[in-house]
Design an enzyme around this catalytic site. Structure first.
Site, PDB file in Angstrom:
ATOM      1  N   GLU A   1     -10.749  -9.559   3.007  1.00 35.01           N
ATOM      2  CA  GLU A   1      -9.485  -9.187   3.629  1.00 35.01           C
ATOM      3  C   GLU A   1      -9.744  -9.139   5.127  1.00 35.01           C
ATOM      4  OE1 GLU A   1      -7.414  -5.615   2.293  1.00 35.01           O
ATOM      5  OE2 GLU A   1      -6.376  -5.500   4.219  1.00 35.01           O
TER       6      GLU A   1
ATOM      7  N   ASN B   1       0.856  -1.187   0.000  1.00 32.25           N
ATOM      8  CA  ASN B   1       0.000   0.000   0.000  1.00 32.25           C
ATOM      9  C   ASN B   1       0.898   1.246   0.000  1.00 32.25           C
ATOM     10  OD1 ASN B   1      -1.376   2.312   1.137  1.00 32.25           O
ATOM     11  ND2 ASN B   1      -3.081   0.950   1.594  1.00 32.25           N
TER      12      ASN B   1
ATOM     13  N   HIS C   1      -3.555  -4.730   7.850  1.00 34.79           N
ATOM     14  CA  HIS C   1      -3.716  -3.585   8.744  1.00 34.79           C
ATOM     15  C   HIS C   1      -2.846  -3.760   9.983  1.00 34.79           C
ATOM     16  CE1 HIS C   1      -5.286   0.041  10.462  1.00 34.79           C
ATOM     17  NE2 HIS C   1      -5.888   0.261   9.308  1.00 34.79           N
TER      18      HIS C   1
ATOM     19  N   THR D   1      -6.935   6.314  10.075  1.00 33.53           N
ATOM     20  CA  THR D   1      -6.826   5.258   9.088  1.00 33.53           C
ATOM     21  C   THR D   1      -8.105   4.426   9.210  1.00 33.53           C
ATOM     22  OG1 THR D   1      -5.494   3.364   8.365  1.00 33.53           O
ATOM     23  CG2 THR D   1      -5.546   3.797  10.727  1.00 33.53           C
TER      24      THR D   1
ATOM     25  N   ARG E   1      -7.514  12.774   0.819  1.00 34.51           N
ATOM     26  CA  ARG E   1      -6.471  13.323   1.680  1.00 34.51           C
ATOM     27  C   ARG E   1      -5.054  12.890   1.283  1.00 34.51           C
ATOM     28  NH1 ARG E   1      -7.319   9.895   7.219  1.00 34.51           N
ATOM     29  NH2 ARG E   1      -9.382  10.781   7.104  1.00 34.51           N
TER      30      ARG E   1
ATOM     31  N   ARG F   1      -9.660   7.965  -1.005  1.00 29.44           N
ATOM     32  CA  ARG F   1     -10.655   8.337   0.001  1.00 29.44           C
ATOM     33  C   ARG F   1     -11.572   9.427  -0.542  1.00 29.44           C
ATOM     34  NH1 ARG F   1      -9.037   6.554   5.446  1.00 29.44           N
ATOM     35  NH2 ARG F   1     -10.783   7.812   6.132  1.00 29.44           N
TER      36      ARG F   1
ATOM     37  N   GLU G   1      -8.653   0.411  -2.902  1.00 29.53           N
ATOM     38  CA  GLU G   1      -9.508   0.421  -1.706  1.00 29.53           C
ATOM     39  C   GLU G   1     -10.463   1.589  -1.829  1.00 29.53           C
ATOM     40  OE1 GLU G   1      -7.340   0.708   1.931  1.00 29.53           O
ATOM     41  OE2 GLU G   1      -6.188  -1.085   1.523  1.00 29.53           O
TER      42      GLU G   1
ATOM     43  N   HIS H   1      -5.718   3.684  -1.636  1.00 30.53           N
ATOM     44  CA  HIS H   1      -7.053   3.974  -1.112  1.00 30.53           C
ATOM     45  C   HIS H   1      -7.420   5.380  -1.580  1.00 30.53           C
ATOM     46  CE1 HIS H   1      -9.807   4.171   2.736  1.00 30.53           C
ATOM     47  NE2 HIS H   1     -10.458   4.448   1.617  1.00 30.53           N
TER      48      HIS H   1
ATOM     49  N   HIS I   1       0.911   6.273   1.839  1.00 35.57           N
ATOM     50  CA  HIS I   1       1.651   7.230   2.661  1.00 35.57           C
ATOM     51  C   HIS I   1       2.787   7.936   1.932  1.00 35.57           C
ATOM     52  CE1 HIS I   1      -1.000   6.586   5.834  1.00 35.57           C
ATOM     53  NE2 HIS I   1      -0.715   5.310   5.974  1.00 35.57           N
TER      54      HIS I   1
HETATM   55  N1  PXP Z   1      -5.882  -3.019   4.453  1.00 36.47           N
HETATM   56  C1  PXP Z   1      -6.788  -2.014   4.474  1.00 36.47           C
HETATM   57  C2  PXP Z   1      -8.192  -2.324   4.085  1.00 36.47           C
HETATM   58  C3  PXP Z   1      -6.421  -0.719   4.854  1.00 36.47           C
HETATM   59  O1  PXP Z   1      -7.338   0.271   4.875  1.00 36.47           O
HETATM   60  C4  PXP Z   1      -5.070  -0.464   5.176  1.00 36.47           C
HETATM   61  C5  PXP Z   1      -4.646   0.920   5.564  1.00 36.47           C
HETATM   62  O2  PXP Z   1      -4.698   1.759   4.482  1.00 36.47           O
HETATM   63  C6  PXP Z   1      -4.155  -1.533   5.108  1.00 36.47           C
HETATM   64  C7  PXP Z   1      -4.603  -2.803   4.766  1.00 36.47           C
HETATM   65  C8  PXP Z   1      -2.711  -1.345   5.390  1.00 36.47           C
HETATM   66  O3  PXP Z   1      -2.520  -1.043   6.731  1.00 36.47           O
HETATM   67  P1  PXP Z   1      -1.111  -0.545   7.221  1.00 36.47           P
HETATM   68  O4  PXP Z   1      -0.836   0.782   6.575  1.00 36.47           O
HETATM   69  O5  PXP Z   1      -1.283  -0.461   8.710  1.00 36.47           O
HETATM   70  O6  PXP Z   1      -0.099  -1.580   6.788  1.00 36.47           O
END
Ligand code: PXP
Length: 238
Positions: free
Chosen positions: A151, A7, A191, A100, A49, A45, A70, A43, A10
């Site tokens: 997931e 992901n 997550h 988050t 953001r 959003r 996402e 993601h 960030h």
């Molecule tokens: N899975 C989903 C559905 C999420 O929303 C996120 C956070 O964006 C993640 C996985 C990844 O989480 P992390 O950034 O804590 O690794």
């Protein structure tokens, strides 16, 4: 062993801290793929953001592995997904004030809304995953509603403060993964996973993919993204 989906939200968070054009998540996707990631996750959003529509458009063009979008189960996002055609989408709950994604999707409560999104995007050949807590009725509802995958939310596992609580949360993830597979679903997890807690999830045989973002991007600050992705692959494949 599961595959690693990275992901890159960030990278965009850092860009948006200044509202300028760098660092570009598009570059991050290329480096993560070359380092061995089997897919890229973003993601989009509702408040935009971090990831922007422009990022999604370019990433759809350049990602050569698999692009997982996402998104919230809204008409706006459904339209965007249907027109940009990521390889898969993951439906997540979304609240404006959260830092988050906080909890899993309530597939039972929002069945009607979710079913509509699933039908609309599956028509376009896009696979659908539902981000849910490791709770039996949610898993059964996901299978019943036509999702391809779930997931499993590993947040409670990652945040458990004692060894006993960690074990209890891990057991929930394991039971959820077993049930998901029994019901014919693909099973992903994510997550809060990092270099010291992902291994226990990675060894669950039913889990197909791990979705990891924050810990990889944070490590990349010090060792570079290529090395950070390779280090995580090492953790989960060892
Ligand atoms: N899975 C989903 C559905 C999420 O929303 C996120 C956070 O964006 C993640 C996985 C990844 O989480 P992390 O950034 O804590 O690794």
């Amino acid at each position: 062993m599961p595959e690693l989906m990275v992901n890159i939200d960030h990278v965009a968070t850092l860009r948006e801290a200044r509202g300028i054009h760098y660092p570009d998540p598009v570059f991050a996707a290329g480096i993560a793929e070359m380092a061995g990631a089997t897919g890229i996750i973003i993601h989009l959003r509702e408040d935009r953001r971090h990831i922007k529509d422009r990022d999604l458009r370019i990433l759809r063009d350049v990602v050569r592995t698999k692009l997982n979008l996402e998104m919230a189960a809204t008409p706006e996002m459904t339209k965007i997904a249907a027109s940009t055609k990521p390889d898969m989408i993951t439906l997540v709950p979304e609240k404006r004030q959260e830092l988050t994604t906080e909890g899993g999707l309530d597939v039972i409560k929002f069945a009607g809304k979710i079913e509509k999104v699933i039908a609309a995007v599956k028509k376009r050949g896009i696979a659908v995953s539902l981000f849910i807590d490791p709770v039996e009725p949610q898993i059964r509802a996901s299978a019943g509603i036509g999702a391809d995958m779930i997931e499993i939310h590993t947040g409670s596992y990652a945040e458990a403060r004692t060894a006993r609580m960690t074990k209890r949360e891990l057991d929930k993830v394991i039971r959820a993964a077993v049930l998901g597979k029994e019901l014919g679903l693909g099973v992903n997890a994510g997550h809060g996973l990092h270099y010291h807690n992902a291994r226990e999830i990675a060894v669950i045989p039913q889990i197909d993919e791990l979705s990891i973002g924050h810990s990889i991007i944070a490590r990349a600050l010090f060792v570079g993204l290529d090395r950070a992705v390779k280090d995580m692959i090492e953790v989960i494949k060892k």
